[in-house]
Design a protein around this motif. Structure first.
Motif, PDB file in Angstrom:
ATOM      1  N   PRO A   5       1.363  12.442   8.313  1.00 19.89           N
ATOM      2  CA  PRO A   5       0.318  12.462   7.076  1.00 19.89           C
ATOM      3  C   PRO A   5      -0.039  14.361   6.180  1.00 19.89           C
ATOM      4  O   PRO A   5       0.565  15.391   7.199  1.00 19.89           O
ATOM      5  CB  PRO A   5      -1.167  13.228   8.034  1.00 19.89           C
ATOM      6  N   ARG A   6      -0.435  14.082   5.114  1.00 21.56           N
ATOM      7  CA  ARG A   6      -0.234  15.328   4.201  1.00 21.56           C
ATOM      8  C   ARG A   6      -1.655  15.298   5.028  1.00 21.56           C
ATOM      9  O   ARG A   6      -1.321  17.472   4.428  1.00 21.56           O
ATOM     10  CB  ARG A   6      -0.395  14.626   2.789  1.00 21.56           C
ATOM     11  N   ARG A   7      -2.649  15.470   5.789  1.00 20.91           N
ATOM     12  CA  ARG A   7      -3.740  16.062   5.368  1.00 20.91           C
ATOM     13  C   ARG A   7      -3.897  15.884   6.728  1.00 20.91           C
ATOM     14  O   ARG A   7      -4.274  14.645   7.298  1.00 20.91           O
ATOM     15  CB  ARG A   7      -5.109  16.059   4.396  1.00 20.91           C
ATOM     16  N   PHE A   8      -4.724  16.778   7.604  1.00 17.47           N
ATOM     17  CA  PHE A   8      -5.989  16.532   8.433  1.00 17.47           C
ATOM     18  C   PHE A   8      -6.981  17.117   8.140  1.00 17.47           C
ATOM     19  O   PHE A   8      -7.019  18.198   7.774  1.00 17.47           O
ATOM     20  CB  PHE A   8      -5.846  17.243   9.417  1.00 17.47           C
ATOM     21  N   GLU A   9      -8.073  17.510   8.934  1.00 19.18           N
ATOM     22  CA  GLU A   9      -9.412  18.131   9.267  1.00 19.18           C
ATOM     23  C   GLU A   9      -9.121  18.773  10.668  1.00 19.18           C
ATOM     24  O   GLU A   9      -9.424  18.074  11.867  1.00 19.18           O
ATOM     25  CB  GLU A   9     -10.578  17.824   8.800  1.00 19.18           C
ATOM     26  N   ILE A  10      -9.448  20.020  10.481  1.00 15.70           N
ATOM     27  CA  ILE A  10      -9.200  20.757  11.851  1.00 15.70           C
ATOM     28  C   ILE A  10     -10.950  21.354  12.308  1.00 15.70           C
ATOM     29  O   ILE A  10     -12.033  21.676  11.541  1.00 15.70           O
ATOM     30  CB  ILE A  10      -8.224  21.904  11.891  1.00 15.70           C
ATOM     31  N   LEU A  11     -10.912  20.816  13.381  1.00 11.23           N
ATOM     32  CA  LEU A  11     -12.535  21.632  13.719  1.00 11.23           C
ATOM     33  C   LEU A  11     -12.267  22.523  15.124  1.00 11.23           C
ATOM     34  O   LEU A  11     -11.744  22.214  15.716  1.00 11.23           O
ATOM     35  CB  LEU A  11     -13.525  20.595  14.817  1.00 11.23           C
ATOM     36  N   LEU A  12     -12.980  23.633  14.792  1.00  8.37           N
ATOM     37  CA  LEU A  12     -12.998  24.410  15.239  1.00  8.37           C
ATOM     38  C   LEU A  12     -14.390  24.037  16.588  1.00  8.37           C
ATOM     39  O   LEU A  12     -15.660  24.458  15.900  1.00  8.37           O
ATOM     40  CB  LEU A  12     -13.339  25.740  14.967  1.00  8.37           C
ATOM     41  N   VAL A  13     -14.121  23.942  17.986  1.00  9.26           N
ATOM     42  CA  VAL A  13     -15.857  23.812  18.615  1.00  9.26           C
ATOM     43  C   VAL A  13     -15.954  25.112  20.410  1.00  9.26           C
ATOM     44  O   VAL A  13     -14.878  25.222  19.863  1.00  9.26           O
ATOM     45  CB  VAL A  13     -15.715  22.524  19.413  1.00  9.26           C
ATOM     46  N   ALA A  14     -17.391  24.785  20.477  1.00 10.75           N
ATOM     47  CA  ALA A  14     -16.980  25.691  21.249  1.00 10.75           C
ATOM     48  C   ALA A  14     -16.433  25.314  23.095  1.00 10.75           C
ATOM     49  O   ALA A  14     -16.297  25.791  23.576  1.00 10.75           O
ATOM     50  CB  ALA A  14     -18.747  25.810  21.670  1.00 10.75           C
ATOM     51  N   GLY A  15     -16.425  23.867  22.758  1.00 17.63           N
ATOM     52  CA  GLY A  15     -15.538  23.937  23.731  1.00 17.63           C
ATOM     53  C   GLY A  15     -15.889  21.961  24.096  1.00 17.63           C
ATOM     54  O   GLY A  15     -16.037  21.317  22.768  1.00 17.63           O
ATOM     55  N   PHE A  16     -14.686  21.254  24.968  1.00 22.20           N
ATOM     56  CA  PHE A  16     -14.268  20.042  25.294  1.00 22.20           C
ATOM     57  C   PHE A  16     -14.290  19.411  26.251  1.00 22.20           C
ATOM     58  O   PHE A  16     -12.928  20.183  26.660  1.00 22.20           O
ATOM     59  CB  PHE A  16     -13.283  19.553  23.801  1.00 22.20           C
ATOM     60  N   THR A  17     -14.496  18.368  26.724  1.00 21.23           N
ATOM     61  CA  THR A  17     -13.941  17.653  28.201  1.00 21.23           C
ATOM     62  C   THR A  17     -13.974  16.781  27.879  1.00 21.23           C
ATOM     63  O   THR A  17     -14.168  15.922  26.487  1.00 21.23           O
ATOM     64  CB  THR A  17     -15.517  18.249  28.939  1.00 21.23           C
TER      65      THR A  17
END
Length: 89
Positions: A5-17
């Motif tokens: 893929p040429r593009r992605f969106e990166i999401l910076l989040v406070a946490g993930f479970t």
């Protein structure tokens, strides 16, 4: 033949479970950035993506971030990163 893929969106989040029922969206992220493939390979061996102050090595098959810099610095512990399809332009 596999296309990267040429593009992605990166999401910076406070946490993930794993129990989170829905994936995060850019509306709920602390910061988000659409990144594009640079054509380079990072130190991790995966393609490098960059844009909007973020630079990441991303495994395109699993959407795993192998390395990430935000404004030139590593992220703090307790923050998590998610990769989603980039929004259509």
């Amino acid at each position: 033949m596999t296309t990267v893929p040429r593009r992605f969106e990166i999401l910076l989040v406070a946490g993930f479970t794993e129990s989170d029922e829905t994936p995060p969206t850019s509306a709920h992220a602390l910061r988000s950035a659409v990144v594009e493939a640079t054509g380079e390979t990072g130190e991790s061996g995966y393609p490098r993506y960059a844009g909007n102050g973020m630079e990441a090595d991303i495994d395109p098959a699993t959407r795993t971030v192998e390395a990430l810099l935000v404004d030139g610095a590593e992220i703090d512990y307790g923050l998590s990163v998610r990769v989603v399809a980039a929004p259509a332009t």
